[in-house]
Write an enzyme that holds these catalytic residues in place. Structure first.
Site, PDB file in Angstrom:
ATOM      1  N   CYS A  30       0.798  -1.238  -0.184  1.00  0.00           N
ATOM      2  CA  CYS A  30      -0.027   0.081   0.105  1.00  0.00           C
ATOM      3  C   CYS A  30       0.831   1.253   0.078  1.00  0.00           C
ATOM      4  O   CYS A  30       1.853   1.252   0.534  1.00  0.00           O
ATOM      5  CB  CYS A  30      -0.891  -0.135   1.356  1.00  0.00           C
ATOM      6  SG  CYS A  30      -2.060   1.489   1.256  1.00  0.00           S
TER       7      CYS A  30
ATOM      8  N   ASP B  86       0.428   3.833   1.817  1.00  0.00           N
ATOM      9  CA  ASP B  86       0.293   4.557   3.060  1.00  0.00           C
ATOM     10  C   ASP B  86       1.913   4.746   3.396  1.00  0.00           C
ATOM     11  O   ASP B  86       2.551   4.002   3.486  1.00  0.00           O
ATOM     12  CB  ASP B  86      -0.308   3.455   3.998  1.00  0.00           C
ATOM     13  CG  ASP B  86      -0.823   4.246   5.258  1.00  0.00           C
ATOM     14  OD1 ASP B  86       0.048   4.629   5.950  1.00  0.00           O
ATOM     15  OD2 ASP B  86      -2.167   4.099   5.575  1.00  0.00           O
TER      16      ASP B  86
ATOM     17  N   ARG C  58       2.757   5.103   6.366  1.00  0.00           N
ATOM     18  CA  ARG C  58       2.999   4.358   7.824  1.00  0.00           C
ATOM     19  C   ARG C  58       3.707   3.048   7.402  1.00  0.00           C
ATOM     20  O   ARG C  58       3.882   2.487   8.283  1.00  0.00           O
ATOM     21  CB  ARG C  58       1.973   4.328   8.686  1.00  0.00           C
ATOM     22  CG  ARG C  58       1.394   5.960   8.934  1.00  0.00           C
ATOM     23  CD  ARG C  58      -0.024   5.799   9.589  1.00  0.00           C
ATOM     24  NE  ARG C  58      -0.960   5.062   8.540  1.00  0.00           N
ATOM     25  CZ  ARG C  58      -2.317   4.903   9.050  1.00  0.00           C
ATOM     26  NH1 ARG C  58      -2.607   4.998  10.215  1.00  0.00           N
ATOM     27  NH2 ARG C  58      -3.087   4.295   8.090  1.00  0.00           N
TER      28      ARG C  58
ATOM     29  N   HIS D  72      -2.079  -3.837   5.073  1.00  0.00           N
ATOM     30  CA  HIS D  72      -2.063  -3.545   6.422  1.00  0.00           C
ATOM     31  C   HIS D  72      -3.379  -3.174   7.072  1.00  0.00           C
ATOM     32  O   HIS D  72      -4.342  -2.927   6.239  1.00  0.00           O
ATOM     33  CB  HIS D  72      -1.106  -2.196   6.710  1.00  0.00           C
ATOM     34  CG  HIS D  72      -1.876  -1.051   5.881  1.00  0.00           C
ATOM     35  ND1 HIS D  72      -2.469  -0.017   6.602  1.00  0.00           N
ATOM     36  CD2 HIS D  72      -1.712  -0.502   4.799  1.00  0.00           C
ATOM     37  CE1 HIS D  72      -2.916   1.160   5.854  1.00  0.00           C
ATOM     38  NE2 HIS D  72      -2.325   0.605   4.617  1.00  0.00           N
TER      39      HIS D  72
ATOM     40  N   CYS E 211      -6.331  -0.095   6.684  1.00  0.00           N
ATOM     41  CA  CYS E 211      -6.090   0.553   5.545  1.00  0.00           C
ATOM     42  C   CYS E 211      -7.175   1.418   4.977  1.00  0.00           C
ATOM     43  O   CYS E 211      -8.456   1.067   4.936  1.00  0.00           O
ATOM     44  CB  CYS E 211      -6.016  -0.689   4.288  1.00  0.00           C
ATOM     45  SG  CYS E 211      -5.830   0.022   2.616  1.00  0.00           S
TER      46      CYS E 211
END
Length: 185
Positions: free
Chosen positions: A14, A16, A18, A70, A73
């Site tokens: 992803c 993302d 993080r 994750h 998400c």
């Protein structure tokens, strides 16, 4: 590193911020080729993702492809909603298809967070299948390339990886309809 790269792993994860792939699995720069997009989707129509897979498998000869989602998400969460977001709705359609396929299972989960987490897992499992259904991966297996496709989920809260026990290493592990007869070139 400046001369060439020779990673053994391709990470499809992803976008993302993080979820830093190298740090999560403890690999140094040059050890991991990374492709990221919203909700780690690998559809057969995404030529960007397919080009990365092809480069990783054919040119770099990676031995492992990791599809890693994750928990928490935002893309998966958005796909579970019924309001318009914009262009991304077309992308999230892939997750909505996974949701529809597993609707019965998901509706049995009362807790919204647990239901979303399960959809994260189901999405990863589907994307692993999508990677394995490509002619790129199946051709590599036909040619004897030792290639394994894995499905994992990262837990943002604990910092731990969850192995979904999904390791596919050959066409014989695919449903018949997705097996492609590859002819030597």
């Amino acid at each position: 590193l400046s001369e060439q790269q020779a990673p053994q792993y391709l990470w499809i994860g992803c976008s993302d911020s993080r979820v830093p792939a190298n740090e999560i699995i403890g690999l140094e720069p040059g050890d991991l080729l990374v492709h990221r997009n919203i909700a780690n989707i690998c559809p057969h129509t995404d030529f960007n993702c397919l080009s990365v897979v092809e480069f990783a498998v054919r040119m770099l000869k990676v031995r492992h492809i990791i599809v890693c989602g994750h928990y928490g998400c935002g893309g998966v969460h958005a796909a579970m909603e019924d309001h318009q977001l914009g262009l991304v709705d077309n992308w999230l359609r892939n997750i909505r298809d996974v949701h529809a396929k597993h609707k019965g299972e998901l509706e049995l989960i009362a807790d919204p967070k647990a239901r979303q987490n399960r959809l994260v897992e189901l999405n990863v499992l589907q994307q692993v299948q999508n990677v394995c259904h490509t002619t790129i991966v199946q051709e590599a297996w036909t040619q004897g390339h030792n290639l394994i496709v894995h499905g994992w989920v990262y837990n943002l809260e604990s910092g731990r990886l969850h192995d979904l026990n999904c390791c596919i290493s050959g066409s014989d592990q695919l449903e018949d309809i997705y097996r492609i007869q590859i002819f030597p070139s």
